[in-house]
Design a protein around this motif. Structure first.
Motif, short mmCIF file in Angstrom:
data_model
loop_
_atom_site.label_atom_id
_atom_site.label_comp_id
_atom_site.label_asym_id
_atom_site.label_seq_id
_atom_site.Cartn_x
_atom_site.Cartn_y
_atom_site.Cartn_z
N ASP A 1 0.63 -1.20 0.02
CA ASP A 1 0.04 0.03 -0.08
C ASP A 1 0.93 1.32 0.07
OD1 ASP A 1 -2.52 1.38 0.33
OD2 ASP A 1 -1.68 1.99 2.21
N THR A 2 1.93 1.22 0.74
CA THR A 2 2.75 2.36 0.86
C THR A 2 3.47 2.65 -0.36
OG1 THR A 2 3.39 2.21 3.20
CG2 THR A 2 4.94 3.11 2.04
N PHE A 3 3.94 1.60 -1.30
CA PHE A 3 4.71 1.71 -2.37
C PHE A 3 3.65 2.20 -3.40
CE2 PHE A 3 6.28 -0.42 -6.50
CZ PHE A 3 7.48 0.24 -6.61
N HIS A 4 2.45 1.73 -3.54
CA HIS A 4 1.49 2.12 -4.38
C HIS A 4 1.25 3.52 -4.15
CE1 HIS A 4 -1.92 1.66 -7.28
NE2 HIS A 4 -2.77 2.28 -6.39
N ARG A 5 1.10 4.07 -3.00
CA ARG A 5 0.98 5.69 -2.55
C ARG A 5 2.19 6.38 -3.15
NH1 ARG A 5 0.98 6.65 1.91
NH2 ARG A 5 1.05 4.54 3.29
N VAL A 6 3.26 6.00 -3.00
CA VAL A 6 4.59 6.72 -3.37
C VAL A 6 4.43 6.88 -4.85
CG1 VAL A 6 6.98 6.72 -3.72
CG2 VAL A 6 5.88 6.08 -1.20
N MET A 7 4.19 5.55 -5.73
CA MET A 7 4.21 5.80 -7.25
C MET A 7 3.16 6.71 -7.55
SD MET A 7 6.40 3.78 -8.31
CE MET A 7 6.10 3.61 -10.12
N GLN A 8 1.98 6.79 -6.67
CA GLN A 8 0.79 7.59 -7.30
C GLN A 8 1.05 8.85 -7.12
OE1 GLN A 8 -2.71 6.01 -5.59
NE2 GLN A 8 -3.48 5.70 -7.48
N ALA A 9 1.92 9.27 -5.99
CA ALA A 9 2.28 10.67 -5.44
C ALA A 9 3.18 11.41 -6.18
CB ALA A 9 2.68 10.72 -3.94
N ARG A 10 4.22 10.69 -6.97
CA ARG A 10 5.17 11.15 -7.53
C ARG A 10 4.65 11.81 -8.98
NH1 ARG A 10 7.51 12.20 -11.85
NH2 ARG A 10 6.25 10.74 -13.15
N TYR A 11 5.16 13.10 -9.33
CA TYR A 11 4.82 13.87 -10.62
C TYR A 11 6.08 14.56 -10.89
CZ TYR A 11 4.43 17.86 -7.28
OH TYR A 11 4.84 19.01 -6.47
N SER A 12 6.01 15.27 -12.05
CA SER A 12 7.22 16.02 -12.41
C SER A 12 6.99 17.60 -11.91
CB SER A 12 7.14 16.16 -13.92
OG SER A 12 7.36 14.87 -14.65
N CYS A 13 7.84 17.64 -10.97
CA CYS A 13 7.69 19.17 -10.50
C CYS A 13 8.55 20.25 -11.31
CB CYS A 13 8.59 19.09 -8.89
SG CYS A 13 8.72 20.74 -7.91
N ARG A 14 7.91 21.35 -11.46
CA ARG A 14 8.22 22.44 -12.19
C ARG A 14 8.45 23.65 -11.72
NH1 ARG A 14 5.47 19.08 -15.90
NH2 ARG A 14 6.63 18.44 -17.73
N ALA A 15 8.50 23.70 -10.15
CA ALA A 15 8.90 24.87 -9.30
C ALA A 15 9.44 24.40 -8.18
CB ALA A 15 7.43 25.68 -9.53
N PHE A 16 10.64 24.92 -7.79
CA PHE A 16 10.92 24.41 -6.38
C PHE A 16 11.36 25.59 -5.69
CE2 PHE A 16 12.20 21.58 -9.70
CZ PHE A 16 12.08 19.95 -9.06
N LYS A 17 11.52 25.41 -4.13
CA LYS A 17 12.06 26.08 -3.21
C LYS A 17 13.34 26.25 -3.32
CE LYS A 17 8.05 25.44 -0.14
NZ LYS A 17 7.62 24.96 1.09
N PRO A 18 14.24 27.26 -2.92
CA PRO A 18 15.44 27.36 -3.05
C PRO A 18 16.20 26.54 -1.93
CG PRO A 18 14.65 29.29 -1.68
CD PRO A 18 13.46 28.64 -2.40
#
Length: 226
Positions: free
Chosen positions: A6-23
């Motif tokens: 369940d944890t692995f599934h949620r991590v895979m679902q949560a990942r996305y291509s981030c296009r703005a970062f904090k410094p």
């Protein structure tokens, strides 16, 4: 599902291509933990062909500056050829992904200038404080790249589990000459991609849309004698 599944599934679902970062920089121990997880990736004959160079602080800024100068003065020439075309449903998914990005940041489809500026954000590394350059031995060709793709997914998933944002960038690998000069990588290595990473700016609209994935029945065939 078990707790781990369940944890692995949620991590895979949560990942996305981030296009703005904090410094804010990520502590070195956290980065080392991500790499320690990713090193368990399977590879053909356990050759583990991946190598990564990870930048922080001023090193990231120096690379960002050099990369932008290269992009403005030259043409891309990746070590591995980019796709010749995206036919049929592949092209449709690609267009849908692009339009979702433009909609998120308020860019009209016909506004080519704004689309160009958004594309250049790739080479600004989306203001990420860190970048990882992924490369493999040229002699292994596509099979070394295949193994490295598994490492790439493991790295991004492990970073997601640590609360970080990531984006894999083939666009950056389109300029291998500047990467080789900047980091002393030999011609015997294939530059595969960059991974910009850090703490996501979750307030930025570019990080608040998601792409869809096809259901299992769309890509899997089950064959059985039963």
């Amino acid at each position: 599902m078990t707790s781990d599944a369940d944890t692995f599934h949620r991590v895979m679902q949560a990942r996305y291509s981030c296009r703005a970062f904090k410094p804010d920089s990520v502590p070195k121990g956290v980065i080392e933990s991500i790499l320690d997880t990713a090193r368990h990736t399977a590879s053909w004959n356990n050759v583990q062909p991946w190598q990564v160079i990870v930048t922080s602080g001023a090193e990231t800024d120096r690379f960002r500056k050099a990369l932008l100068e290269e992009v403005r003065s030259g043409k891309p020439g990746p070590d591995l050829d980019w796709p010749e075309a995206y036919p049929d449903e592949l092209g449709e998914r690609r267009r849908t992904c692009g339009y979702a990005l433009y909609n998120a940041v308020g860019i009209a489809r016909e506004d080519r200038a704004a689309r160009g500026r958004q594309s250049m954000r790739n080479f600004e590394l989306f203001d990420a404080p860190h970048v990882a350059i992924l490369h493999t031995p040229k002699i292994l060709g596509a099979y070394g790249a295949l193994d490295a793709g598994g490492f790439l997914t493991a790295f991004m998933s492990a970073a997601t589990a640590q609360g970080l944002g990531t984006i894999a960038q083939a666009a950056v690998a389109g300029y291998p000459a500047v990467i080789r000069r900047q980091f002393g990588i030999g011609e015997d290595r294939l530059i595969l991609c960059a991974i910009s990473f850090g703490y996501a700016d979750t307030e930025h609209p570019v990080n608040n849309y998601r792409t869809e994935r096809e259901p299992v029945e769309a890509f899997a065939r089950f064959l059985s004698d039963d």
